[in-house]
Write an enzyme that holds these catalytic residues in place. Structure first.
Site, PDB file in Angstrom:
ATOM      1  N   ASP A  35      -0.106   3.030   7.246  1.00 43.99           N
ATOM      2  CA  ASP A  35      -0.594   3.937   6.209  1.00 43.99           C
ATOM      3  C   ASP A  35       0.308   5.170   6.074  1.00 43.99           C
ATOM      4  O   ASP A  35       0.677   5.799   7.069  1.00 43.99           O
ATOM      5  CB  ASP A  35      -2.022   4.375   6.561  1.00 43.99           C
ATOM      6  N   THR A  71      -5.564   5.589  -0.221  1.00 43.55           N
ATOM      7  CA  THR A  71      -5.518   4.484   0.728  1.00 43.55           C
ATOM      8  C   THR A  71      -6.246   3.231   0.260  1.00 43.55           C
ATOM      9  O   THR A  71      -5.649   2.153   0.154  1.00 43.55           O
ATOM     10  CB  THR A  71      -6.081   4.950   2.087  1.00 43.55           C
ATOM     11  N   ASP A 283       0.858   1.889   1.800  1.00 50.24           N
ATOM     12  CA  ASP A 283       0.090   2.128   0.585  1.00 50.24           C
ATOM     13  C   ASP A 283       0.670   3.233  -0.289  1.00 50.24           C
ATOM     14  O   ASP A 283       0.543   3.209  -1.509  1.00 50.24           O
ATOM     15  CB  ASP A 283      -1.371   2.456   0.933  1.00 50.24           C
ATOM     16  N   HIS A 284       1.312   4.224   0.317  1.00 46.71           N
ATOM     17  CA  HIS A 284       1.812   5.378  -0.428  1.00 46.71           C
ATOM     18  C   HIS A 284       2.694   6.215   0.487  1.00 46.71           C
ATOM     19  O   HIS A 284       2.816   5.933   1.688  1.00 46.71           O
ATOM     20  CB  HIS A 284       0.649   6.234  -0.951  1.00 46.71           C
TER      21      HIS A 284
END
Length: 509
Positions: A35, A71, A283-284
């Site tokens: 993450d 998320t 995710d980012h």
């Protein structure tokens, strides 16, 4: 007399060679998410294991996540291939605009109605479908294998054991550890085997990470799962707390790299290196929060919260508002020019490039801020040094994509692509038909190896054997089909010819 004997001999010979004419065994697939791993986090830290993985597989320059860059929404895009306005998981928090109730991230994980909006995650699709390539012979449920499964199903009633469901009928077996969306049910179905983190879970503990990896290896080998998703909550937590440029974040990237090394080591030790495709992504990214000239909605001139029926603010750079009846124009007009770094839109006017606003859960007014700025509502309750949720075109929101395994080319760096395209790739690797989605396999196809190309081992491997012995399929010769013995398809005409000759010989004499 000899004619029946000749035909019988031919039949027995053919019976021993037919089972060998199976399609190639399907490779297993592991999807790992770290993450908040920004696309360039490996450029200011030594990451030998990630570098080795890139040299032995495929690396994207970066990957563009979906908007909003949160998320749960972005992970569900990976699992479905849909933009947020199509899969409906538009926020980390479940909310009800009529009652004003908002639930935090962890609680929202268990609310199936938030996740189950008609877009099936790949776990369920895989469980409903048989792969194009049939499973190897040792996956057939022999009595002893069935007993083992029964024991494990009984053991699953122990809360300390992973959750195990009934076997998928003719489908693939999937598993998930801590991945967003794992806890929910989809059209009444769940992930076959799952582990959901407790409410107070240490996402940063390296020992926990290794235990999760060991569990994944056990699921692949002892339980013969086909597809597993594995989630780690870092470096997101470190990026939030200390900032993306901090020494703590850099130390966490070193931990991530050690974990990648341990994962690949366990893959080799489990004899899966030539049978497992591994994808590592996120995710980012993460952005440094700007603490000057902050956006505080409460201080905006002519604005009052009394004009709202519902607000979802104080969650990074994003906001959702429901004005009272007759107040929409007033609220919109006082907010739209309230701050140079704040963007306010009516739902129908929200930029189409975000693929976000065209869903029933989106409120009449939407807010988002420029990179670095967070939106404070009634009070300042946000103190993170790092944040995400910003425009997915901002470079600091971009993330990583790495892949290695028998299906992937080696030493290839591909151009950037959108995360919405990962789903079609996962389906291709599993040999299943995808659900309707917003991506395209053509985007990721260049990273796949031509099946006609020979594979080159990247290191020592051990053959994966079933936990229970299996009977040999037929007589074998040293070197296999490639060294001195005929391919079964070439043996067939020979067997038929011999049978015919023997039959004729028996008829003459």
């Amino acid at each position: 007399m000899l004619l029946p004997l000749g035909l019988l001999w031919a039949a027995l010979s053919l019976g021993s060679c037919f089972p060998l004419q199976r399609a190639p065994t399907r490779s297993k697939l592991l999807l790992v998410s770290f993450d908040g791993f920004r696309w360039n986090y490996d450029q200011d830290v030594d990451t030998p294991n990630l570098d080795t993985m890139a040299a032995e597989g495929v690396k994207a320059k970066y990957m563009t996540p979906a908007f909003v860059t949160l998320t749960s929404p972005c992970h569900f895009t990976l699992l479905t291939g849909r933009y947020l306005e199509n899969h409906g998981v538009i926020h980390n928090m479940w909310f009800d605009t009529k009652t004003g109730v908002k639930l935090p991230y962890y609680t929202t994980q268990g609310i199936s109605s938030w996740w189950d909006n008609g877009s099936l995650p790949i776990w369920i699709t895989a469980q409903r479908q048989a792969s194009v390539a049939p499973p190897p012979a040792h996956t057939l449920h022999t009595p002893s294998h069935a007993a083992t499964l029964q024991e494990k199903l009984q053991a699953s009633h122990d809360p300390q054991w992973p959750r195990v469901l009934s076997l998928p009928v003719n489908g693939l077996k999937t598993g998930s550890i801590h991945f967003p969306g794992t806890k929910a049910k989809y059209q009444g179905e769940e992930v076959y085997k799952k582990m959901v983190e407790p409410a107070l879970f240490n996402y940063s503990n390296e020992t926990n990470w290794r235990q999760s990896i060991d569990t994944v290896m056990e699921w692949f080998t002892a339980d013969n799962l086909d597809f597993i998703t594995l989630y780690f909550g870092e470096p997101d937590s470190s990026g939030h707390k200390f900032g993306p440029e901090s020494t703590q974040r850099k130390a966490m990237i070193e931990q991530v790299d050690r974990t990648v090394g341990y994962l690949r080591q366990r893959i080799r030790e489990s004899g899966l290196e030539s049978k497992l495709n591994l994808i590592i992504t996120s995710d980012h990214g993460m952005e440094t929060v700007i603490k000057t000239n902050e956006i505080v909605i409460r201080t905006v001139s002519n604005f009052t919260f009394k004009d709202l029926d519902f607000e979802l603010l104080d969650y990074g750079p994003n906001g959702l508002l429901v004005p009272k009846e007759g107040k929409l124009e007033h609220v919109y007009s006082v907010l739209k020019n309230a701050h140079p770094n704040l963007h306010v839109y009516k739902k129908e006017e929200f930029p189409k490039r975000f693929h976000y606003a065209n869903h029933s859960r989106i409120t009449p007014l939407l807010l988002y801020s420029d990179p670095g700025y967070v939106i404070h509502g009634r009070y300042k309750v946000q103190f993170n040094k790092g944040e995400h949720g910003f425009d997915n075109e901002a470079m600091n929101m971009k993330t990583i994509f790495r892949a290695v395994g028998p299906a992937f080319r080696k030493g290839l760096e591909v151009e950037p692509f959108e995360s919405v395209n990962v789903y079609a790739l996962l389906c291709e690797l599993l040999g299943i038909s995808p659900e309707p989605h917003d991506g395209s396999l053509e985007v990721t196809k260049p990273m796949l190896r031509d099946p006609a190309e020979p594979t080159e081992p990247t290191g020592p491997t051990e053959p994966t054997e079933p936990t229970e012995p299996t009977e040999p399929i037929g007589p074998t010769k040293p070197g296999g089909n490639g060294s001195g013995s005929l391919h079964p398809a070439k043996e067939l005409p020979l067997m038929l010819g011999l049978a015919l000759v023997l039959g004729c010989w028996g008829g003459i004499f």
